[in-house]
Write an enzyme that holds these catalytic residues in place. Sequence first.
Site, PDB file in Angstrom:
ATOM      1  N   GLU A 509       5.256   8.834   0.107  1.00 28.45           N
ATOM      2  CA  GLU A 509       6.463   8.979   0.929  1.00 28.45           C
ATOM      3  C   GLU A 509       7.636   9.584   0.173  1.00 28.45           C
ATOM      4  OE1 GLU A 509       6.864   4.981   2.421  1.00 28.45           O
ATOM      5  OE2 GLU A 509       5.485   5.353   4.074  1.00 28.45           O
ATOM      6  N   GLU A 575      -0.682   6.836   7.400  1.00 28.84           N
ATOM      7  CA  GLU A 575      -0.652   5.372   7.383  1.00 28.84           C
ATOM      8  C   GLU A 575      -0.477   4.860   8.807  1.00 28.84           C
ATOM      9  OE1 GLU A 575       2.251   3.621   4.823  1.00 28.84           O
ATOM     10  OE2 GLU A 575       1.709   4.835   3.082  1.00 28.84           O
TER      11      GLU A 575
END
Length: 930
Positions: A509, A575
Amino acid sequence: MKNKVFGWLVLMALIGTAAKAQTPPDGLTRVQHIGSIAKGGAQELNSGWICRKASEINVSPETLSRPGNSLNQGWIKAIVPGTVLTTLVATGQQPDPFYGMNNKYIPDIYTTGRDFYTYWFVKDFDINAGKGLTWLNFRGVNYGFDVYLNGHKLNDSTHKGMFLSAQYDITPWLNPHGNNRLAVIVFPPDAPGDPNGGQGGDGMIAKQVMHQYVAGWDWIQPIRDRNTGIWDQVTIRHTGYVKVEHPHVVTEVPGVRMPAGLQAPAYVKVSAELTNAGTSPSKGVLYYILDGKKIGTNVVLAPGQSKVVELPTDTLENPRLWWPNGYGPQNLYHMALVFKTGADVSAMGASGVAVSDSIGQAIGVRQVRAVWNSHTQSRQISVNGQKIFIKGGNWIVSDALLRLSEARYDAEIRFHRDMRLNLIRVWGGALTERPEFYDACDRYGMLVMQDFWNSGDCNGRWPDPKKKEDQATRRKYPDDHALFIRSAADQIKMIRNHPSLAFWCGGNEITPPDDILHVLKDSLIPGLDGTRWLADYSNTDSMSYNSLGGNGDGPYGIQPLHTFWANRTFPFNSEVGSVGVGDYESLQRFIPDSNMIVPGPGREDEDSIWAYHKYIPYGKFPEAYGYPGPSANAGATEVAGHSVRVERPAQAGRSVRDFTRVAQLLNYDQYRGLIEGFSSHMWDWYTGVIIWKTQNPWTSMRGQMYDYYLDPNACLYGLRQAGEMQHAAFNLEDGKVWVMNNGFSATGALRLKVKAFSIAGKPLILIDKQVQVGPDTSLEVEDIQRPINSLRALEGDFLLVALQDSKGKEVSHNLYWLPDSTGHYSGVQHLEKARIAAHLMRKGNTGAILALHVPTGGCPAFFLRVSLTDALGRKRFLPVFYSDNYLTVLPGETRFVEINWPHYVKTGKASITLEGWNLPKQTLRLHTAG
């Protein structure tokens, strides 16, 4: 009489199945235990270590490391590879941190200071120098270390970096009589950080080049020593004066290939780094042996020179290609790479010529590409010219305390194979995994997305009041950028030859700092790999264009099943996940009996045991199955000296057992629905999905298809069901039947059979028709919502959606249990007791086949759990692999379950236990193989 006839027929079927079973090539599925000889011919120093806290040592390092000097009381047996805490736990000096609340009572380095976990590790070994050179290799130490051998310090300055290996020429310092002592002092990270409950605690752990989860995350508690220790292999290796290192194997597979049939040529390009550690020039030949051919080149090296040597490209005729799981075989070749001193190309095979060094390398012939799909606006992965719809799982680490083993790697990756996934993402807050992990991925066909060691939580993507330093400062972590770059180069060279490695990722991320990212993109990846794409970070727009807002991933909690079909999410979602509590037997392994109480909705944090193990609540979803939740009778209790608020129903254990039975139904449905929803929109909405997450490195209660002890739950089999290459499914949003084909070719004629069964087992055929589905296609076939709604209105029903091939063989068998018109599973709650005939046959020393039959006219045997247990049916053997589990047997059906276990699982007098929603537990004796 009917049962006897059935038993005879089943026996014949079992014998036929056993005879037809395909045995994988030797070595592809067998666990290779790491022993005294490590891969590459090196000797591993993996036993006989002792350790002691450095502050207790009152002699000089030189004295400590001299052989023969007595080591007095206070030294303890050390686990190497391992960490300080793994040793303290193994020797009983600290409790098991994964059980109950034990981890709270282990001293944390933030409170104790670094000296508390600074330790000396000592190993005596008997090796002579002999001819040539002897090298000492450390594959991974966390975080810094100094090393002494026989009174001599080997490193000029403290070696730092969890992911930077080290190598020392120890030839001058070896005792000619073979009695040697190695002493290593290991220092914890300089900034271990405050585990204050934030992601990565206060974030200071990211100042080092190491994994970040050790300061705590939302799925794990902090690791108290931050995994300080010699956590990976220590080896001794003998070579001549020219050594061979860092082979690089690139395979090119042009065109679009199919798994079967003759293959057009593929091309193999090999290079290696050669170093002349001698004081004289060296001439010789570097060559490799592949598929019976020798390919070589002449080499001249000056004293002390290191250089990368490229060998001629080899054309591999009719190659045996490597494919991802489900798409084709995982063929592997063995390559031997050799340097002979004084020889030339014409004498590569001559006897009597000195071999200076040689190493072995397994390779898979394949080519992976990551191209942009302009329709989905996301990255599309192809292998050997064929696009692969990615069904993946996020991986943290095999064991949070780094008790890593080849056997455990093999079992975990085999579970992922059994889930019918085809990719594992190695998450950036953890490790570059060890080569044994990628070996298992090579064997089982799991592509790998490999993150580097950053996470947006610690590295400044967001403002965070729990972090010690501001966002801009955290964006510059780690403190030593040059160390990060050296470590990245080291890790790239370590794993780049694995066919499973598909692409790299800058971090979780978030990207690394700009200067590091530019080196990765412009230098390291092109120069040291040159074949794989680098995603800037895990949810970058260049991987999955985010037009939906948010972070580009998720959601993570339990969801109504129809949302997986109806609600569009990110086109390559890195995710997305749901719940994952294990069953009652799983929870018993780490939750004390006094805490076997399910927290009530809205009060999950009040029971510290469940909250401490990161329980994700199931909300009101269990109520649909008649599970009312825990009693409102709450109170305070004392657990291991810690006052907690808990719920006290009259039969706490029974309540938890009931809850976990319902949880498995929800687990199965959640993950089946997730994969079906994404697969139904493959190549339209999506090019891939990666589940957050598929395993836990400790006893957590979230995001797992099997628990820390390698006991599978129903999540695994929901995924396995939905991941069939040809799959029939029921869209819970609009009541339509779909057929999905993940294969490279059209299906040919398939028979789609859809049957509804009343709760009592009475069948009604809804569809019986021929269908044909093109390659990589999901096909909407027929709307059955109206008849289904009518049938299930009063108490719900069962719905079987199945496919048969042209020979009548079933290729998809997908059973749904549907609620009544109020959304409750009222019929399931009142199922009659099932009548079932079960027959068991041993299959060699590590397998068995179980046949289950429900007579026509009987009630379905619903959601059966099969377990390999001890003779009394009490303790499960682990790990064990089941071809199916949490299965339902309908009236008139016979279902087979193949059961296999690794050779190191010693079953002795074993049994198979069988229990289900409407079937009391029963035990079948597993007789010894004859």
